[in-house]
Structures are given as C-alpha cells and as structure tokens.
Design a protein around this motif. Structure first.
Motif, PDB file in Angstrom:
ATOM      1  N   CYS A 168       0.734  -1.102   0.071  1.00 12.54           N
ATOM      2  CA  CYS A 168      -0.113  -0.107   0.056  1.00 12.54           C
ATOM      3  C   CYS A 168       0.899   1.278   0.060  1.00 12.54           C
ATOM      4  O   CYS A 168       0.433   2.127  -0.707  1.00 12.54           O
ATOM      5  N   GLY A 218      -7.144   1.842   0.072  1.00 13.01           N
ATOM      6  CA  GLY A 218      -7.911   1.798   1.212  1.00 13.01           C
ATOM      7  C   GLY A 218      -8.472   0.476   1.539  1.00 13.01           C
ATOM      8  O   GLY A 218      -8.391   0.258   2.588  1.00 13.01           O
ATOM      9  N   LEU A 234      -5.650  -1.694   2.620  1.00 14.53           N
ATOM     10  CA  LEU A 234      -5.395  -1.314   4.035  1.00 14.53           C
ATOM     11  C   LEU A 234      -6.292  -1.965   5.301  1.00 14.53           C
ATOM     12  O   LEU A 234      -5.703  -2.365   6.160  1.00 14.53           O
ATOM     13  N   PHE A 235      -7.568  -2.308   4.699  1.00 17.08           N
ATOM     14  CA  PHE A 235      -8.293  -2.813   5.678  1.00 17.08           C
ATOM     15  C   PHE A 235      -8.043  -4.406   5.673  1.00 17.08           C
ATOM     16  O   PHE A 235      -8.278  -5.026   6.602  1.00 17.08           O
ATOM     17  N   GLU A 260      -3.411   1.381  10.003  1.00 20.41           N
ATOM     18  CA  GLU A 260      -4.137   0.999   8.963  1.00 20.41           C
ATOM     19  C   GLU A 260      -5.501   1.065   8.726  1.00 20.41           C
ATOM     20  O   GLU A 260      -5.911   1.364   7.771  1.00 20.41           O
ATOM     21  N   GLY A 317      -7.037   3.541   6.024  1.00 16.79           N
ATOM     22  CA  GLY A 317      -7.931   2.940   5.156  1.00 16.79           C
ATOM     23  C   GLY A 317      -9.213   3.714   5.029  1.00 16.79           C
ATOM     24  O   GLY A 317      -9.540   3.922   3.910  1.00 16.79           O
TER      25      GLY A 317
END
Length: 189
Positions: free
Chosen positions: A90, A112, A115-116, A159, A163
């Motif tokens: 990311c 995003g 990131l999740f 994170e 996100g």
C-alpha cells in the motif's frame, strides 16, 4: 488539504508519509524483543514475535526457545507478516498514486480496501499471540506485553484509520482538484 487541493505541495504527501510511518512502526514491531517482558523483579522473561527467552536468575545468561516450533507461533508470525507486507505494498502504491499528476481516485479507494485487509491480518496475529502465549508458555512473576507489541497495535490502528482516509478521499474529488467554486457566507455592502 481539501481547501488547497492535492496539488498544494505540502498536503499532497501527507497520506503516503503516514503510511511510511506505519511501515517504520511495523518494522519495529517485527524486530523488537519487547513483545512480552517481566514487569517486576526478578526480570527473567522476555519474548519477541519469534522467540521466548528466559534466564534462571537476575544477571544470568538468556536461554531462548523459538516460537516457530508451535503452530500458534507460526500462525501469529505469518498473519502479522502478511499484514505488514500488504502495508508495504500500500505504501508503494500510494507513492505511485500521488506521484501521478492526475490522480486516479478509484486507485486510491483500492489502496484503502487493501489497508483494511492488512489490518485484519495484523489484528489476527496480534490476538493469536497473547492468547496462546499466556496459555502455553510458563511464565514466572508478573509479565506485561510491552513496547514492541504496542508498536504492532499502533500499526494496526494506523492501517484502519488510513484505510478510512483512502476510501473517503474520492468522495471529495471535485473539491480536492479545485473544480468547485468556493462559496462565501458573507455579502459585500
């Protein structure tokens, strides 16, 4: 950031900079020996994500045992490491996305989402470790989960928050690119 648009040089790199800080915190968590430490005298136990070390008495030599011999140790290390690798990906994608003159907002929303996913893997590793460590490893005295474990949680929280930022940023695409005429709430006489 929204007032001046992403072309405003000081605001353009805030999100990639925060991702870079998250990567640094993740490296500290992966390399740190302070996931678990003895809190009170005698200081005879410390552990990292990779090994558990103890010494018979204060000032003695540390005897270390690898946690990779346990299935839960491999699972905790693997899930946290996958989350960290996704975070690094990311970070690289964010550098690329913000370096392009015309931002691709769907690309940013994908970062995003990734990131999740990274946060889910990181949290799985951060939950597996203390639950199984405290039940399967014999501990002496009062022990605490310490600074390196805290850096791991800080990385996971970053994170999640980043996100949300990356997913919500495309909703303000016109304001960021300066395509909306500003409205003023006062009238001149």
């Amino acid at each position: 950031m929204v007032k001046y648009g992403l072309d405003y040089t000081r605001c353009r790199w805030i999100l990639p900079l925060l991702l870079g800080i998250g990567v640094i915190f993740g490296i500290i968590a992966l390399a740190g020996r302070g996931w678990l430490e003895s809190q009170t005298l005698p200081y005879v136990h410390q552990a990292s994500l990779w090994e558990s070390c103890r010494r018979p008495e204060q000032g003695g030599d540390w005897n270390c045992e690898s946690l990779m011999g346990y299935a839960w140790g491999r699972a905790a290390a693997a899930t946290y490491l996958v989350g960290f690798l996704l975070l690094v990906i990311c970070f690289a994608l964010a550098i690329i996305a913000f370096a392009i003159d015309t931002l691709r907002f769907n690309f940013i929303r994908g970062i995003g989402g990734l990131l999740f996913v990274a946060a889910v893997f990181s949290i799985m590793g951060l939950v597996i470790y203390p639950v199984k460590f405290s039940t399967e490893i014999e501990m002496t005295g009062v022990n605490m989960f310490s600074w390196a474990y805290g850096f791991g949680w800080t990385t996971a929280i970053m994170e999640i928050c980043l996100g949300f930022f990356f997913c919500c940023l495309p909703n303000y695409e016109d304001q960021i690119l300066g395509n909306v005429k500003p409205t003023y709430f006062y009238s001149s006489p």
